[in-house]
Write an enzyme that holds these catalytic residues in place. Structure first.
Site, PDB file in Angstrom:
ATOM      1  N   ARG A 172       4.433   9.387 -10.091  1.00 55.60           N
ATOM      2  CA  ARG A 172       3.379   9.940 -10.882  1.00 55.60           C
ATOM      3  C   ARG A 172       3.370  10.870 -11.374  1.00 55.60           C
ATOM      4  O   ARG A 172       1.394  11.455 -11.880  1.00 55.60           O
ATOM      5  CB  ARG A 172       1.888   9.232  -9.994  1.00 55.60           C
ATOM      6  CG  ARG A 172       1.609   8.165  -8.724  1.00 55.60           C
ATOM      7  CD  ARG A 172       0.998   7.367 -10.077  1.00 55.60           C
ATOM      8  NE  ARG A 172       0.997   6.204  -9.029  1.00 55.60           N
ATOM      9  CZ  ARG A 172       0.429   5.629  -8.924  1.00 55.60           C
ATOM     10  NH1 ARG A 172      -1.167   5.683  -8.371  1.00 55.60           N
ATOM     11  NH2 ARG A 172       0.418   4.266  -8.053  1.00 55.60           N
ATOM     12  N   ARG A 215      -3.777  10.886 -14.546  1.00 50.25           N
ATOM     13  CA  ARG A 215      -4.872  11.283 -14.604  1.00 50.25           C
ATOM     14  C   ARG A 215      -4.864  12.659 -14.970  1.00 50.25           C
ATOM     15  O   ARG A 215      -6.319  12.832 -14.833  1.00 50.25           O
ATOM     16  CB  ARG A 215      -5.741  10.545 -13.602  1.00 50.25           C
ATOM     17  CG  ARG A 215      -6.348   9.072 -14.148  1.00 50.25           C
ATOM     18  CD  ARG A 215      -6.855   7.795 -13.194  1.00 50.25           C
ATOM     19  NE  ARG A 215      -6.481   7.602 -11.664  1.00 50.25           N
ATOM     20  CZ  ARG A 215      -6.345   7.628 -10.760  1.00 50.25           C
ATOM     21  NH1 ARG A 215      -7.632   6.765 -10.962  1.00 50.25           N
ATOM     22  NH2 ARG A 215      -5.398   7.080  -9.776  1.00 50.25           N
ATOM     23  N   ARG A 244      -5.189   6.502 -22.141  1.00 47.71           N
ATOM     24  CA  ARG A 244      -5.869   5.504 -21.253  1.00 47.71           C
ATOM     25  C   ARG A 244      -7.387   4.592 -22.228  1.00 47.71           C
ATOM     26  O   ARG A 244      -7.490   3.735 -21.833  1.00 47.71           O
ATOM     27  CB  ARG A 244      -5.732   5.748 -20.028  1.00 47.71           C
ATOM     28  CG  ARG A 244      -6.459   4.559 -19.032  1.00 47.71           C
ATOM     29  CD  ARG A 244      -6.467   5.353 -17.548  1.00 47.71           C
ATOM     30  NE  ARG A 244      -6.929   4.519 -17.230  1.00 47.71           N
ATOM     31  CZ  ARG A 244      -8.059   3.821 -16.442  1.00 47.71           C
ATOM     32  NH1 ARG A 244      -9.057   4.668 -17.346  1.00 47.71           N
ATOM     33  NH2 ARG A 244      -8.291   3.490 -15.244  1.00 47.71           N
ATOM     34  N   ASP A 249       3.598  -0.025 -13.267  1.00 49.14           N
ATOM     35  CA  ASP A 249       2.993  -0.409 -12.152  1.00 49.14           C
ATOM     36  C   ASP A 249       3.663  -1.563 -11.167  1.00 49.14           C
ATOM     37  O   ASP A 249       4.449  -2.400 -12.178  1.00 49.14           O
ATOM     38  CB  ASP A 249       1.777  -0.974 -12.389  1.00 49.14           C
ATOM     39  CG  ASP A 249       0.632  -1.069 -11.568  1.00 49.14           C
ATOM     40  OD1 ASP A 249       0.397   0.415 -10.937  1.00 49.14           O
ATOM     41  OD2 ASP A 249       1.004  -1.605  -9.539  1.00 49.14           O
ATOM     42  N   TYR A 277      -0.129  -6.611  -1.233  1.00 51.98           N
ATOM     43  CA  TYR A 277      -0.961  -6.562  -1.641  1.00 51.98           C
ATOM     44  C   TYR A 277      -1.805  -8.104  -2.147  1.00 51.98           C
ATOM     45  O   TYR A 277      -2.746  -8.596  -2.794  1.00 51.98           O
ATOM     46  CB  TYR A 277      -0.686  -6.393  -3.219  1.00 51.98           C
ATOM     47  CG  TYR A 277      -0.643  -4.484  -3.299  1.00 51.98           C
ATOM     48  CD1 TYR A 277      -1.882  -3.994  -2.827  1.00 51.98           C
ATOM     49  CD2 TYR A 277       0.435  -3.674  -3.051  1.00 51.98           C
ATOM     50  CE1 TYR A 277      -1.964  -2.424  -3.124  1.00 51.98           C
ATOM     51  CE2 TYR A 277       0.489  -2.326  -2.553  1.00 51.98           C
ATOM     52  CZ  TYR A 277      -0.444  -2.024  -3.331  1.00 51.98           C
ATOM     53  OH  TYR A 277      -1.169  -0.080  -3.113  1.00 51.98           O
TER      54      TYR A 277
HETATM   55  O1  CP3 Z   1       5.377   7.322 -11.940  1.00 48.88           O
HETATM   56  C1  CP3 Z   1       4.862   7.704 -12.449  1.00 48.88           C
HETATM   57  O2  CP3 Z   1       4.422   7.907 -13.562  1.00 48.88           O
HETATM   58  C2  CP3 Z   1       4.799   6.025 -13.166  1.00 48.88           C
HETATM   59  C3  CP3 Z   1       4.345   5.209 -12.856  1.00 48.88           C
HETATM   60  C4  CP3 Z   1       3.691   4.418 -11.618  1.00 48.88           C
HETATM   61  C5  CP3 Z   1       2.374   3.916 -11.988  1.00 48.88           C
HETATM   62  N1  CP3 Z   1       1.996   3.549 -10.559  1.00 48.88           N
HETATM   63  C6  CP3 Z   1       1.759   3.984 -12.620  1.00 48.88           C
HETATM   64  C7  CP3 Z   1       0.567   4.067 -12.043  1.00 48.88           C
HETATM   65  C8  CP3 Z   1       4.637   4.192 -10.785  1.00 48.88           C
HETATM   66  C9  CP3 Z   1       5.920   4.088  -9.627  1.00 48.88           C
HETATM   67  C10 CP3 Z   1       3.626   3.244  -9.721  1.00 48.88           C
HETATM   68  C11 CP3 Z   1       3.758   2.625  -8.586  1.00 48.88           C
HETATM   69  C12 CP3 Z   1       2.918   2.485  -8.081  1.00 48.88           C
HETATM   70  N2  CP3 Z   1       1.269   1.621  -8.155  1.00 48.88           N
HETATM   71  C13 CP3 Z   1       2.693   2.052  -6.020  1.00 48.88           C
HETATM   72  C14 CP3 Z   1       4.137   2.839  -5.845  1.00 48.88           C
HETATM   73  C15 CP3 Z   1       3.825   3.791  -5.122  1.00 48.88           C
HETATM   74  C16 CP3 Z   1       3.213   4.752  -4.744  1.00 48.88           C
HETATM   75  O3  CP3 Z   1       2.247   5.409  -5.060  1.00 48.88           O
HETATM   76  O4  CP3 Z   1       3.313   4.810  -3.114  1.00 48.88           O
HETATM   77  C17 CP3 Z   1       1.536   0.996  -6.016  1.00 48.88           C
HETATM   78  C18 CP3 Z   1       1.732   1.215  -4.141  1.00 48.88           C
HETATM   79  C19 CP3 Z   1       0.810   0.921  -7.058  1.00 48.88           C
HETATM   80  C20 CP3 Z   1      -0.208   0.504  -7.000  1.00 48.88           C
HETATM   81  C21 CP3 Z   1      -1.229   0.930  -7.589  1.00 48.88           C
HETATM   82  N3  CP3 Z   1      -1.341   1.204  -8.639  1.00 48.88           N
HETATM   83  C22 CP3 Z   1      -2.569   1.244  -7.286  1.00 48.88           C
HETATM   84  C23 CP3 Z   1      -2.927   1.237  -5.360  1.00 48.88           C
HETATM   85  C24 CP3 Z   1      -3.301   2.386  -8.143  1.00 48.88           C
HETATM   86  C25 CP3 Z   1      -4.480   2.601  -7.945  1.00 48.88           C
HETATM   87  C26 CP3 Z   1      -4.875   3.805  -7.789  1.00 48.88           C
HETATM   88  C27 CP3 Z   1      -6.364   5.211  -7.868  1.00 48.88           C
HETATM   89  O5  CP3 Z   1      -5.578   6.549  -7.514  1.00 48.88           O
HETATM   90  O6  CP3 Z   1      -6.814   4.096  -8.910  1.00 48.88           O
HETATM   91  C28 CP3 Z   1      -2.763   1.766  -9.313  1.00 48.88           C
HETATM   92  C29 CP3 Z   1      -2.815   2.412 -10.585  1.00 48.88           C
HETATM   93  C30 CP3 Z   1      -2.042   3.092 -11.195  1.00 48.88           C
HETATM   94  N4  CP3 Z   1      -0.956   3.011 -12.176  1.00 48.88           N
HETATM   95  C31 CP3 Z   1      -2.203   4.954 -12.206  1.00 48.88           C
HETATM   96  C32 CP3 Z   1      -1.511   4.617 -12.852  1.00 48.88           C
HETATM   97  C33 CP3 Z   1      -1.836   6.045 -13.171  1.00 48.88           C
HETATM   98  C34 CP3 Z   1      -3.784   4.831 -11.916  1.00 48.88           C
HETATM   99  C35 CP3 Z   1      -4.607   3.699 -12.732  1.00 48.88           C
HETATM  100  C36 CP3 Z   1      -5.327   4.700 -14.122  1.00 48.88           C
HETATM  101  O7  CP3 Z   1      -6.746   4.967 -13.493  1.00 48.88           O
HETATM  102  O8  CP3 Z   1      -5.478   5.295 -15.130  1.00 48.88           O
END
Ligand code: CP3
Length: 354
Positions: free
Chosen positions: A27, A31, A40, A77, A154
């Site tokens: 990640r 944010r 964003r 994602d 999911y």
């Molecule tokens: O690593 C990176 O920088 C690449 C980008 C990336 C994102 N999601 C961006 C993201 C990667 C590799 C993921 C994978 C992902 N997404 C996983 C597996 C990795 C892990 O963390 O275990 C999972 C379970 C998801 C599903 C997902 N997407 C969730 C649960 C959420 C909400 C998280 C939150 O804190 O609200 C997301 C959204 C998400 N994906 C964000 C980012 C930067 C936050 C979105 C935002 O509000 O800008």
């Protein structure tokens, strides 16, 4: 293609000699960076950001402008696949992901198609190609997907889950249904990752965020088995180089030996496992990626450096280590603390490769 100027990350994944331990952060575009929040806001929503290749490219490169990271990861994602299957992904503010049309029955599973990466997921592979061009060979680009089990959680729960009641009821009552779903998702993941590789991804990582919620026999049957099928189906060479495959099961420390037997090149390790112990168990068959507790980044830069030293020492001398956090960086971390971590890895690690 432009020549790769820094291939330390790819060499470490293949356990080849390197001068220092390469580092990136799960990640890393996110944010905690004000510039990410600004892009964003311009995009409108998280999914609009993912779906606009120029903006996805821009945020992918942001952490690399700040920190001397050794790899970039595609900004996207894991839930793009179920969204492309027609489930209707949306993010309620501050609540995480949801699906309008979760998968609950045999008919729901029957209806699911395998998304064409050049059609429904075109925005992802276009982002990969654009990022490769904009990187200009600075560092390698990682492509990724969720694991079939994690995507299925999911899809069946309809979003994030506390205790996996719906998918585990399906797993115990109707394993045939769950296997049918996992088969389809696995096929979708393989074509998706291979399309990312075809458009320029130089390593592929599978995120099995929820595999650690399974009992050992269930992990083998419902998660690992499908990741093994993915590893077997991946393109492993592109542009004359091996494309390493990385598997990461969060809370999967006790299964690292089984994961190493899938044929992957490297394993992600979270902070609940000691790297020395992990290395002993996998007997250097694969590289290890990890495993600083992301909460260490809340501590002072001095303590961050000390904890980086501890992780490097736990892996020990020799090649095959990629430094990372044990899970994603959290949104309220001070970017200066991430900088301290990256600097400490680059300063302290050469001693382990001399
Ligand atoms: O690593 C990176 O920088 C690449 C980008 C990336 C994102 N999601 C961006 C993201 C990667 C590799 C993921 C994978 C992902 N997404 C996983 C597996 C990795 C892990 O963390 O275990 C999972 C379970 C998801 C599903 C997902 N997407 C969730 C649960 C959420 C909400 C998280 C939150 O804190 O609200 C997301 C959204 C998400 N994906 C964000 C980012 C930067 C936050 C979105 C935002 O509000 O800008």
């Amino acid at each position: 293609m432009t020549e790769l100027k820094n291939d330390t990350f790819l060499r470490a994944l293949l356990r080849e000699p390197v001068d220092y331990t390469p580092v990136w952060m799960m990640r890393q575009a996110g944010r905690y960076l004000p510039e990410y929040r600004a892009t964003r806001a311009r995009a409108g929503s998280f999914m609009q950001l993912c779906m606009a290749p120029e903006l996805a490219c821009e945020v992918t490169l942001q952490p690399l402008e700040r920190f001397p990271l050794d790899a970039a990861i595609l900004f996207s994602d894991i839930l793009t696949i179920p969204d492309a299957m027609g489930l209707g992904l949306y993010f309620a503010e501050g609540e995480g992901p949801h699906f309008e049309r979760p998968v609950r029955s045999a008919a729901d599973i029957e209806r699911l198609g395998i998304p064409d990466p050049e059609q429904e997921l075109r925005y992802v592979v276009d982002a990969v190609a654009l990022i490769r061009r904009e990187l200009g060979g600075r560092v390698p680009l990682i492509g990724f997907s969720g694991s079939p089990w994690t995507l299925a959680t999911y899809m069946v729960e309809g979003g994030g889950a506390k205790n996996f009641s719906r998918i585990k009821a399906m797993m115990y009552d109707r394993p045939d249904l769950l296997h049918a779903l996992l088969e389809k998702v696995t096929d979708a993941v393989i074509v998706y990752l291979n399309a990312q590789i075809a458009r320029g991804a130089q390593a592929a990582m599978v995120f099995d965020t929820w595999g650690g919620a399974l009992a050992p026999a269930c992990y083998q049957e419902f998660s690992l088995r499908y990741m093994e099928r993915i590893v077997a189906g991946l393109t492993r060479e592109a542009e004359g180089r091996r494309v390493p495959a990385i598997l990461f099961t969060k809370n999967g420390g006790q299964w690292l030996d089984r994961m190493a037997a899938t044929g992957c090149d490297a394993l992600g390790v979270d902070w609940t496992t000691d790297l020395a112990d992990a290395r002993r168990r996998i007997q250097d068959r694969v590289a290890l990626q990890g495993n600083l507790d992301p909460c260490v980044l809340y501590a002072s830069p001095e303590q961050i450096r000390a904890e980086v030293a501890r992780v490097l020492e736990s892996y020990g001398r020799g090649h095959g280590h990629v430094f990372n956090l044990g899970h994603g960086i959290t949104p309220d971390v001070d970017p200066e603390h991430a900088a301290a971590m990256v600097a400490a890895v680059h300063e302290l690690s050469p001693a382990y490769h001399a």
